[in-house]
Design a protein around this motif. Sequence first.
Motif, PDB file in Angstrom:
ATOM      1  N   LEU A  18       0.550  -1.161   0.076  1.00 48.87           N
ATOM      2  CA  LEU A  18      -0.068   0.122  -0.233  1.00 48.87           C
ATOM      3  C   LEU A  18       0.919   1.204   0.053  1.00 48.87           C
ATOM      4  O   LEU A  18       0.494   2.109  -0.800  1.00 48.87           O
ATOM      5  CB  LEU A  18      -0.798  -0.006   1.069  1.00 48.87           C
ATOM      6  N   ALA A  19       1.798   1.268   0.685  1.00 47.56           N
ATOM      7  CA  ALA A  19       2.911   2.450   0.625  1.00 47.56           C
ATOM      8  C   ALA A  19       3.431   2.810  -0.664  1.00 47.56           C
ATOM      9  O   ALA A  19       3.669   3.762  -0.964  1.00 47.56           O
ATOM     10  CB  ALA A  19       4.240   2.183   1.852  1.00 47.56           C
ATOM     11  N   ASP A  20       3.802   1.659  -1.380  1.00 48.98           N
ATOM     12  CA  ASP A  20       4.205   2.049  -2.703  1.00 48.98           C
ATOM     13  C   ASP A  20       3.325   2.386  -3.567  1.00 48.98           C
ATOM     14  O   ASP A  20       3.569   3.353  -4.356  1.00 48.98           O
ATOM     15  CB  ASP A  20       4.822   0.070  -3.250  1.00 48.98           C
ATOM     16  N   MET A  21       2.021   1.886  -3.299  1.00 56.32           N
ATOM     17  CA  MET A  21       0.919   2.389  -4.126  1.00 56.32           C
ATOM     18  C   MET A  21       0.838   3.994  -4.010  1.00 56.32           C
ATOM     19  O   MET A  21       0.598   4.867  -4.978  1.00 56.32           O
ATOM     20  CB  MET A  21      -0.380   1.533  -4.162  1.00 56.32           C
ATOM     21  N   LEU A  22       0.939   4.449  -2.682  1.00 58.40           N
ATOM     22  CA  LEU A  22       0.645   5.811  -2.312  1.00 58.40           C
ATOM     23  C   LEU A  22       1.948   6.499  -2.804  1.00 58.40           C
ATOM     24  O   LEU A  22       1.741   7.678  -3.513  1.00 58.40           O
ATOM     25  CB  LEU A  22       0.629   5.921  -0.870  1.00 58.40           C
ATOM     26  N   ASP A  23       2.926   6.007  -2.791  1.00 59.43           N
ATOM     27  CA  ASP A  23       4.279   6.724  -3.229  1.00 59.43           C
ATOM     28  C   ASP A  23       4.237   7.015  -4.734  1.00 59.43           C
ATOM     29  O   ASP A  23       4.547   7.997  -5.224  1.00 59.43           O
ATOM     30  CB  ASP A  23       5.485   5.993  -2.714  1.00 59.43           C
ATOM     31  N   GLY A  25       1.670   7.148  -6.753  1.00 60.68           N
ATOM     32  CA  GLY A  25       0.480   8.014  -7.009  1.00 60.68           C
ATOM     33  C   GLY A  25       0.845   9.526  -6.707  1.00 60.68           C
ATOM     34  O   GLY A  25       0.324  10.512  -7.208  1.00 60.68           O
ATOM     35  N   GLN A  26       1.815   9.761  -5.805  1.00 64.33           N
ATOM     36  CA  GLN A  26       2.287  11.165  -5.247  1.00 64.33           C
ATOM     37  C   GLN A  26       2.820  11.813  -6.515  1.00 64.33           C
ATOM     38  O   GLN A  26       2.855  12.926  -6.640  1.00 64.33           O
ATOM     39  CB  GLN A  26       3.411  10.969  -4.188  1.00 64.33           C
ATOM     40  N   VAL A  27       3.448  11.103  -7.428  1.00 62.57           N
ATOM     41  CA  VAL A  27       4.289  11.480  -8.483  1.00 62.57           C
ATOM     42  C   VAL A  27       3.295  12.279  -9.434  1.00 62.57           C
ATOM     43  O   VAL A  27       3.480  13.379  -9.767  1.00 62.57           O
ATOM     44  CB  VAL A  27       4.891  10.598  -9.656  1.00 62.57           C
ATOM     45  N   LYS A  28       1.915  11.759  -9.578  1.00 62.35           N
ATOM     46  CA  LYS A  28       1.057  12.861 -10.425  1.00 62.35           C
ATOM     47  C   LYS A  28       0.397  13.576  -9.371  1.00 62.35           C
ATOM     48  O   LYS A  28       0.006  14.767 -10.145  1.00 62.35           O
ATOM     49  CB  LYS A  28      -0.062  11.617 -10.842  1.00 62.35           C
ATOM     50  N   ALA A  29       0.248  13.305  -8.001  1.00 68.12           N
ATOM     51  CA  ALA A  29      -0.384  14.366  -7.327  1.00 68.12           C
ATOM     52  C   ALA A  29       0.448  15.656  -7.262  1.00 68.12           C
ATOM     53  O   ALA A  29      -0.290  16.751  -7.253  1.00 68.12           O
ATOM     54  CB  ALA A  29      -0.696  13.696  -5.983  1.00 68.12           C
ATOM     55  N   GLN A  30       1.724  15.468  -7.211  1.00 70.73           N
ATOM     56  CA  GLN A  30       2.713  16.825  -7.367  1.00 70.73           C
ATOM     57  C   GLN A  30       2.451  17.523  -8.612  1.00 70.73           C
ATOM     58  O   GLN A  30       2.590  18.759  -8.647  1.00 70.73           O
ATOM     59  CB  GLN A  30       4.143  16.328  -7.014  1.00 70.73           C
ATOM     60  N   GLU A  31       1.927  17.084  -9.599  1.00 66.89           N
ATOM     61  CA  GLU A  31       1.820  17.719 -10.767  1.00 66.89           C
ATOM     62  C   GLU A  31       0.457  18.775 -10.410  1.00 66.89           C
ATOM     63  O   GLU A  31       0.315  19.719 -11.271  1.00 66.89           O
ATOM     64  CB  GLU A  31       1.680  16.836 -11.854  1.00 66.89           C
ATOM     65  N   LEU A  32      -0.486  18.308  -9.695  1.00 67.72           N
ATOM     66  CA  LEU A  32      -1.600  19.071  -9.536  1.00 67.72           C
ATOM     67  C   LEU A  32      -1.447  20.548  -8.798  1.00 67.72           C
ATOM     68  O   LEU A  32      -1.647  21.590  -9.292  1.00 67.72           O
ATOM     69  CB  LEU A  32      -2.659  18.496  -8.662  1.00 67.72           C
ATOM     70  N   PHE A  33      -0.326  20.308  -7.714  1.00 68.35           N
ATOM     71  CA  PHE A  33       0.140  21.612  -7.010  1.00 68.35           C
ATOM     72  C   PHE A  33       1.396  20.860  -6.067  1.00 68.35           C
ATOM     73  O   PHE A  33       0.857  19.855  -5.415  1.00 68.35           O
ATOM     74  CB  PHE A  33      -1.037  22.218  -6.497  1.00 68.35           C
ATOM     75  N   PRO A  34       2.382  21.819  -6.338  1.00 67.06           N
ATOM     76  CA  PRO A  34       3.365  21.141  -5.388  1.00 67.06           C
ATOM     77  C   PRO A  34       2.912  21.247  -3.694  1.00 67.06           C
ATOM     78  O   PRO A  34       2.302  22.219  -3.401  1.00 67.06           O
ATOM     79  CB  PRO A  34       4.548  22.149  -5.553  1.00 67.06           C
ATOM     80  N   HIS A  35       3.287  20.056  -3.115  1.00 64.89           N
ATOM     81  CA  HIS A  35       2.917  20.057  -1.676  1.00 64.89           C
ATOM     82  C   HIS A  35       3.671  19.407  -1.005  1.00 64.89           C
ATOM     83  O   HIS A  35       4.532  18.351  -1.576  1.00 64.89           O
ATOM     84  CB  HIS A  35       1.470  19.751  -1.605  1.00 64.89           C
ATOM     85  N   TYR A  36       3.613  19.228   0.450  1.00 65.50           N
ATOM     86  CA  TYR A  36       4.352  18.384   1.355  1.00 65.50           C
ATOM     87  C   TYR A  36       3.599  17.160   1.584  1.00 65.50           C
ATOM     88  O   TYR A  36       2.445  17.203   2.223  1.00 65.50           O
ATOM     89  CB  TYR A  36       4.905  19.076   2.601  1.00 65.50           C
ATOM     90  N   TYR A  37       4.440  16.072   1.208  1.00 67.45           N
ATOM     91  CA  TYR A  37       3.786  14.651   1.137  1.00 67.45           C
ATOM     92  C   TYR A  37       4.925  14.102   2.330  1.00 67.45           C
ATOM     93  O   TYR A  37       5.881  14.030   2.142  1.00 67.45           O
ATOM     94  CB  TYR A  37       3.698  14.150   0.048  1.00 67.45           C
ATOM     95  N   GLU A  38       4.039  13.598   3.517  1.00 62.97           N
ATOM     96  CA  GLU A  38       4.625  12.851   4.492  1.00 62.97           C
ATOM     97  C   GLU A  38       4.070  11.767   4.723  1.00 62.97           C
ATOM     98  O   GLU A  38       2.905  11.385   5.022  1.00 62.97           O
ATOM     99  CB  GLU A  38       4.909  13.709   5.458  1.00 62.97           C
ATOM    100  N   ARG A  39       4.870  10.670   4.573  1.00 66.14           N
ATOM    101  CA  ARG A  39       4.319   9.210   4.806  1.00 66.14           C
ATOM    102  C   ARG A  39       5.099   8.544   6.083  1.00 66.14           C
ATOM    103  O   ARG A  39       6.467   8.714   5.956  1.00 66.14           O
ATOM    104  CB  ARG A  39       4.353   8.348   3.681  1.00 66.14           C
ATOM    105  N   PHE A  40       4.676   7.941   7.047  1.00 62.49           N
ATOM    106  CA  PHE A  40       5.481   7.403   8.183  1.00 62.49           C
ATOM    107  C   PHE A  40       5.030   6.371   8.672  1.00 62.49           C
ATOM    108  O   PHE A  40       3.796   5.841   8.419  1.00 62.49           O
ATOM    109  CB  PHE A  40       5.504   8.412   9.299  1.00 62.49           C
ATOM    110  N   LYS A  41       5.699   5.539   9.498  1.00 59.00           N
ATOM    111  CA  LYS A  41       5.372   4.007   9.808  1.00 59.00           C
ATOM    112  C   LYS A  41       4.439   4.222  11.247  1.00 59.00           C
ATOM    113  O   LYS A  41       4.566   5.265  11.802  1.00 59.00           O
ATOM    114  CB  LYS A  41       6.730   3.361  10.400  1.00 59.00           C
ATOM    115  N   TYR A  71      -9.687  15.150  -4.201  1.00 60.78           N
ATOM    116  CA  TYR A  71     -10.217  13.961  -4.958  1.00 60.78           C
ATOM    117  C   TYR A  71      -9.322  13.031  -5.251  1.00 60.78           C
ATOM    118  O   TYR A  71      -9.572  11.704  -5.240  1.00 60.78           O
ATOM    119  CB  TYR A  71     -10.798  14.631  -6.060  1.00 60.78           C
ATOM    120  N   TRP A  72      -8.148  13.266  -5.561  1.00 60.31           N
ATOM    121  CA  TRP A  72      -6.988  12.531  -5.861  1.00 60.31           C
ATOM    122  C   TRP A  72      -6.613  11.512  -4.634  1.00 60.31           C
ATOM    123  O   TRP A  72      -6.583  10.337  -4.786  1.00 60.31           O
ATOM    124  CB  TRP A  72      -5.723  13.186  -6.237  1.00 60.31           C
ATOM    125  N   GLN A  73      -6.651  12.060  -3.418  1.00 57.79           N
ATOM    126  CA  GLN A  73      -6.577  11.350  -2.228  1.00 57.79           C
ATOM    127  C   GLN A  73      -7.448  10.367  -1.968  1.00 57.79           C
ATOM    128  O   GLN A  73      -7.344   9.112  -1.691  1.00 57.79           O
ATOM    129  CB  GLN A  73      -6.328  12.385  -0.869  1.00 57.79           C
TER     130      GLN A  73
END
Length: 206
Positions: A18-23, A25-41, A71-73
């Motif tokens: 699931l973490a791999d899928m989220l990471d 997807g983040q590549v495309k999400a950053q194209e919507l608008f640059p933002h801080y993305y944080e994933r942690f254990k 909506y992306w999230q």
Amino acid sequence: MPTEKGLDDSITLVNRKLADMLDEGQVKAQELFPHYYERFKSDGVEHNLYIGHNIAPDLPYTSKVVHKLRYWQLKTMCNMEREFQNFKRDLPIRLDIASLIFVYNEKIDIRFRMDEKRFDVDGAYNSYYEIVKKRLDKAHVKDSSERITCPGKITIVYFGMENQKEYLEYINKLQKKGILQNDIEFLKVEDLQGITGLLALRVSLV
């Protein structure tokens, strides 16, 4: 008989997938608008998305940008749930997951902590966000012993009817795509310590 190793291996496999899928997807999400993305254990796959004008002051920042990212999230978490249903039968021990989105509209200050190499909310007032998030993890539906999260469903927690209207539009889109069912629940979240008035939408995946 289930073993502790089998349980640990199953949790590790689920979290990694699931973490791999989220990471990804983040590549495309950053194209919507640059933002801080944080994933942690944590016990599962937990992440924060911080978005605001100060992150990319040279770009036009509007509510439409926020809506696209939200909506992306939601769509990404639905895809993660569906993928989990496909591979959970192959796990050493069968598990279930429950997905939760907490929508927070208030402005908060964040800073990068060099010692931990991560972003964190800054200041006592802003820590309210973190407190709510932690207490939601095991919260119940108001006046019941039922948890707000439920396997096979997406739970969205928020303050106010404006957020409800916004997320109902996203849910409707995903229902038309055959991703979510037509069984939306409108819930009130139990009063937590120092926190009242939280609402929730809950809907099943197809």
